[in-house]
Write an enzyme that holds these catalytic residues in place. Structure first.
Site, PDB file in Angstrom:
ATOM      1  N   ARG A   1      13.015 -10.013  14.492  1.00 41.21           N
ATOM      2  CA  ARG A   1      12.449  -8.663  14.594  1.00 41.21           C
ATOM      3  C   ARG A   1      12.820  -8.021  15.931  1.00 41.21           C
ATOM      4  NH1 ARG A   1       6.019  -6.837  14.268  1.00 41.21           N
ATOM      5  NH2 ARG A   1       6.368  -4.702  14.984  1.00 41.21           N
TER       6      ARG A   1
ATOM      7  N   ASN B   1       6.308  -8.197   4.847  1.00 40.42           N
ATOM      8  CA  ASN B   1       6.936  -6.887   4.944  1.00 40.42           C
ATOM      9  C   ASN B   1       8.462  -6.965   4.825  1.00 40.42           C
ATOM     10  OD1 ASN B   1       4.940  -4.856   5.217  1.00 40.42           O
ATOM     11  ND2 ASN B   1       4.448  -5.612   7.264  1.00 40.42           N
TER      12      ASN B   1
ATOM     13  N   CYS C   1      -1.117  -4.342   1.431  1.00 42.67           N
ATOM     14  CA  CYS C   1      -1.014  -3.708   2.739  1.00 42.67           C
ATOM     15  C   CYS C   1      -2.418  -3.476   3.267  1.00 42.67           C
ATOM     16  CB  CYS C   1      -0.263  -2.384   2.610  1.00 42.67           C
ATOM     17  SG  CYS C   1      -0.098  -1.488   4.166  1.00 42.67           S
TER      18      CYS C   1
ATOM     19  N   HIS D   1       3.421   2.029   2.876  1.00 47.47           N
ATOM     20  CA  HIS D   1       3.645   2.656   4.184  1.00 47.47           C
ATOM     21  C   HIS D   1       4.179   4.077   4.067  1.00 47.47           C
ATOM     22  CE1 HIS D   1       3.754  -1.234   6.853  1.00 47.47           C
ATOM     23  NE2 HIS D   1       2.641  -1.099   6.146  1.00 47.47           N
TER      24      HIS D   1
ATOM     25  N   TYR E   1       1.768   5.637   9.068  1.00 50.86           N
ATOM     26  CA  TYR E   1       3.186   5.331   9.191  1.00 50.86           C
ATOM     27  C   TYR E   1       4.072   6.566   8.981  1.00 50.86           C
ATOM     28  CZ  TYR E   1       2.832   0.272   9.648  1.00 50.86           C
ATOM     29  OH  TYR E   1       2.580  -0.981  10.118  1.00 50.86           O
TER      30      TYR E   1
END
Length: 448
Positions: free
Chosen positions: A105, A159, A181, A211, A267
């Protein structure tokens, strides 16, 4: 909506397999199963990880075992690197893993920012590469499930949930998948607070995708109160908007919110305040690195806490991780399926006409009645022009990323990135794709 048939289903011992059991979120999952043990008796909880995560698995698994012992429950917590052993005969499989761990990430976010793009693990270039690494592993898990636990539900909160769910529904025959979520839960709590009512009295209509959804109606005690909620939202100070910890809180103008006639999930800041979010991410990077580096430090501190042999509860600091309620949502869905509760929860499922503006076979995030047969979506109908465009853009992105993950087609991947509003240049899309592809080549065999 009131519960129905609670307790009507015979309570038999339940086996859960959790892929990514060494996650820092696992204590919340264990706490959720402990709280619900009377109605949802999990007798076997198998925490599974890969060799690279073995140390974390032992640490968090030890805490899980202490939590169960302190609760005095006959729940067996098994730790294993053998996924097939864990899956055999499982009733539910939960997935919460990160291919390449947080270092992957960090690369996603750093390289995206280097090219002037927002780096965020579920959006744009970073979200795309997390999906490209994740989808092949999810498909491997499903192949094992088809053989070892063909009747199990797959409950995924790895995710990017929306793209993963889209890929499974579109490219496998496995339909018993639920994506989760924590954003809808946070928004429901927020609305309840604004309206000074208990959250159990609040039901939302969600329109959109993981999101990338909008609250388009709010029911309190079964009666629509949306116009009142919308006006209340427009008067709130920014610190009461319920923004996620990992997103800069930028208040939208009242003109925008009233014009949308919908409340966007936080988001959408990345899409409605792209310039400001990018500038803040760049300032944060200069100050303390990308978000993933902050999370890595928080996680290291959590695991130091988890090592304490006297600790036998979920530590409060876990909420600082940024994903509070993910695991509890999984426990809630499982409990409602086991007990055929008929309550309303917010999950990612196959559309099947729920949102008429989106493909029948695609994944959507919506309110569902959770029954013994799984989630039953509550019909939304056609999307309004105010929100349809941005949702269609992300659905195209999700579908193309899923196709690229399955086929290894670099051209489709680059086209997907260009189609996403967060990338405004064909040249940049090619450059960032090539650099990320090289950085993650060990995890992208399809693109070799």
């Amino acid at each position: 909506m009131a519960e129905k048939n609670a307790g009507a289903v015979e309570r038999r011992p339940i086996k859960i397999a959790t892929i990514g059991g060494g996650s820092s979120y696992t204590p919340e999952l264990v706490e959720g199963f402990i709280k619900r043990y009377d109605s949802c008796p999990v007798r076997e909880l198998w925490l599974v990880d890969v060799p690279e995560g073995e140390e974390k698995l032992k640490i968090v698994g030890g805490l899980a075992q202490r939590m169960v012992k302190a609760a005095g429950l006959p729940m067996e917590v098994h730790l294993t690197l053998d996924r097939r052993e864990a899956l055999a005969g499982a009733d539910f499989v939960t997935t919460q893993f990160r291919v390449g761990q947080l270092d992957a990430r960090i690369k996603d976010e750093r390289i995206a920012l280097k090219h002037g793009l927002i780096g965020q693990e579920t959006n744009g270039a970073a979200g795309m590469f997390k999906a490209l690494r994740t989808i092949p592993v999810i498909f491997d898990i499903i192949r094992d499930m088809e053989e070892l636990c063909p009747d199990a539900w797959l409950v995924n909160f790895t995710n990017p949930v929306g793209i993963v769910t889209e890929a499974v529904l579109r490219y496998t025959s496995w339909k018993k998948i639920i994506g989760l979520c924590n954003c809808p839960i946070s928004m429901r709590f927020g609305i309840a607070k604004w309206m000074d009512v208990d959250p159990d009295r609040v039901r939302m209509e969600l329109s959109g995708l993981n999101h990338h959804f909008f609250v388009t109606d709010v029911f309190i005690d079964g009666k629509s109160r949306f116009d009142e909620v919308l006006e209340r939202y427009c008067t709130l100070p920014v610190d009461e908007l319920g923004t996620m910890k990992n997103i800069m809180a930028i208040p939208w103008s009242n003109r925008l919110v009233r014009g949308l006639h919908a409340i966007p999930v936080s988001y959408l800041n990345y899409y409605f305040s792209t310039r400001e979010e990018l500038e803040q991410l760049e300032r944060d990077y200069e100050a303390h690195g990308v978000r993933a580096e902050v999370v890595k430090q928080v996680e290291a501190e959590l695991f130091e806490l988890y090592k304490d042999a006297e600790l036998h509860v979920k530590p409060k600091q876990l909420e600082e991780r940024g994903g509070a309620h993910y695991s509890d949502a999984a426990c809630s869905v499982i409990d409602s399926i086991v007990n055929d509760r008929g309550d309303v929860q917010y999950v990612d499922v196959q559309n099947r006409g729920t949102v008429t503006s989106l493909p029948y076979e695609s994944a959507v995030e919506c309110a569902c009645v959770i029954t013994g047969d799984g989630p039953k979506p509550i019909v939304v109908g056609e999307l309004s022009p105010a929100i349809n465009g941005t949702i269609q853009m992300i659905k195209s992105f999700e579908r193309m990323v899923a196709e690229a993950a399955v086929t290894g087609n670099k051209d489709v991947a680059v086209a997907a990135l260009v189609a996403n509003k967060l990338c405004d240049s064909d040249a940049v899309a090619n450059a960032v794709f090539d650099e990320l592809c090289e950085a993650h080549k060990d995890y992208l065999p399809e693109f070799a």
